[in-house]
Write a protein that holds these residues in place. Sequence first.
Motif, mmCIF file in Angstrom:
data_model
loop_
_atom_site.group_PDB
_atom_site.id
_atom_site.type_symbol
_atom_site.label_atom_id
_atom_site.label_comp_id
_atom_site.label_asym_id
_atom_site.label_seq_id
_atom_site.Cartn_x
_atom_site.Cartn_y
_atom_site.Cartn_z
ATOM 1 N N ILE A 1 0.874 -1.169 0.000
ATOM 2 C CA ILE A 1 0.000 0.000 0.000
ATOM 3 C C ILE A 1 0.911 1.219 0.000
ATOM 4 O O ILE A 1 1.728 1.380 0.909
ATOM 5 N N PHE A 2 0.738 2.063 -0.999
ATOM 6 C CA PHE A 2 1.639 3.179 -1.185
ATOM 7 C C PHE A 2 1.130 4.459 -0.554
ATOM 8 O O PHE A 2 -0.072 4.707 -0.496
ATOM 9 N N GLY A 3 2.070 5.269 -0.112
ATOM 10 C CA GLY A 3 1.752 6.607 0.323
ATOM 11 C C GLY A 3 1.566 7.513 -0.874
ATOM 12 O O GLY A 3 1.722 7.097 -2.027
ATOM 13 N N GLN A 4 1.225 8.754 -0.592
ATOM 14 C CA GLN A 4 0.916 9.700 -1.658
ATOM 15 C C GLN A 4 2.161 10.201 -2.372
ATOM 16 O O GLN A 4 2.087 10.734 -3.461
ATOM 17 N N GLY A 5 3.286 10.050 -1.728
ATOM 18 C CA GLY A 5 4.529 10.434 -2.385
ATOM 19 C C GLY A 5 4.985 11.850 -2.108
ATOM 20 O O GLY A 5 4.177 12.737 -1.815
ATOM 21 N N THR A 6 6.282 12.033 -2.195
ATOM 22 C CA THR A 6 6.897 13.356 -2.096
ATOM 23 C C THR A 6 7.679 13.601 -3.373
ATOM 24 O O THR A 6 8.496 12.761 -3.769
ATOM 25 N N THR A 7 7.414 14.726 -4.001
ATOM 26 C CA THR A 7 8.153 15.083 -5.206
ATOM 27 C C THR A 7 9.334 15.944 -4.811
ATOM 28 O O THR A 7 9.159 17.031 -4.247
ATOM 29 N N LEU A 8 10.514 15.451 -5.064
ATOM 30 C CA LEU A 8 11.740 16.145 -4.688
ATOM 31 C C LEU A 8 12.392 16.750 -5.918
ATOM 32 O O LEU A 8 12.597 16.076 -6.931
ATOM 33 N N GLN A 9 12.709 18.022 -5.810
ATOM 34 C CA GLN A 9 13.476 18.686 -6.858
ATOM 35 C C GLN A 9 14.779 19.171 -6.261
ATOM 36 O O GLN A 9 14.776 19.910 -5.270
ATOM 37 N N VAL A 10 15.879 18.747 -6.838
ATOM 38 C CA VAL A 10 17.190 19.192 -6.388
ATOM 39 C C VAL A 10 17.773 20.090 -7.468
ATOM 40 O O VAL A 10 18.038 19.650 -8.591
ATOM 41 N N LYS A 11 17.984 21.335 -7.108
ATOM 42 C CA LYS A 11 18.470 22.312 -8.085
ATOM 43 C C LYS A 11 19.988 22.320 -8.126
ATOM 44 O O LYS A 11 20.637 22.348 -7.082
ATOM 45 N N PRO A 12 20.546 22.260 -9.320
ATOM 46 C CA PRO A 12 22.012 22.235 -9.420
ATOM 47 C C PRO A 12 22.637 23.583 -9.062
ATOM 48 O O PRO A 12 21.959 24.602 -9.001
#
Lengths: 117, 111
Positions: free
Chosen positions: B100-111
């Motif tokens: 059962i999955f969670g809703q998720g976290t969208t990660l953005q790593v800026k260079p």
Amino acid sequence: GAVVSQHPSRVICKSGTSVKIECRSLDFQATTMFWYRQFPKQSLMLMATSNEGSKATYEQGVEKDKFLINHASLTLSTLTVTSAHPEDSSFYICSASGLGRNTGELFFGEGSRLTVL
Amino acid sequence: SQQGEEDPQALSIQEGENATMNCSYKTSINNLQWYRQNSGRGLVHLILIRSNEREKHSGRLRVTLDTSKKSSSLLITASRAADTASYFCATDAGNTGKLIFGQGTTLQVKP
């Protein structure tokens, strides 16, 4: 790690047609395969559990006559979306667990993006 | 049904910073797993932590599990632009592989 392959990766079809998606375990025997559905920017929703040689177990709210699952061998499960409609457009992902693999760890296919026009 | 709640939903950081994502769940579990998903791709398994474990490390990843609070965290240290992806926690109640999955976290790593 184990490899699970899905085919096709992308498919576009007309409304009313049926589409088959294959999920293959390439280097292990998958006794159980799971089918998930993912809408854009959302999480994965489990649709059904597929055990080799037996009928699939569907999650609540998933129409078994709409989403036909067959797991005829230890390396192949198929999901057929019957009489597809635009609302069936989604990303379908399979995962597999099986013989010789660590308990609890799943291996996922790359997903199949279905677009119904 | 989705039992995992993740926060934050979205996280944007600079390269080199640490990223922490949290996951909460509702029912008893046998294990909790973290997965990564690049846009439009399948899931890649990152780490599995069992219910009797409290912390686990794998490279730049550190996962904690607090079964009393029904929560887990994923820490990515010294983040890289290539870490940009969505991260999901998933729970397995019966060691069946049915996640059962969670809703998720969208990660953005800026260079």
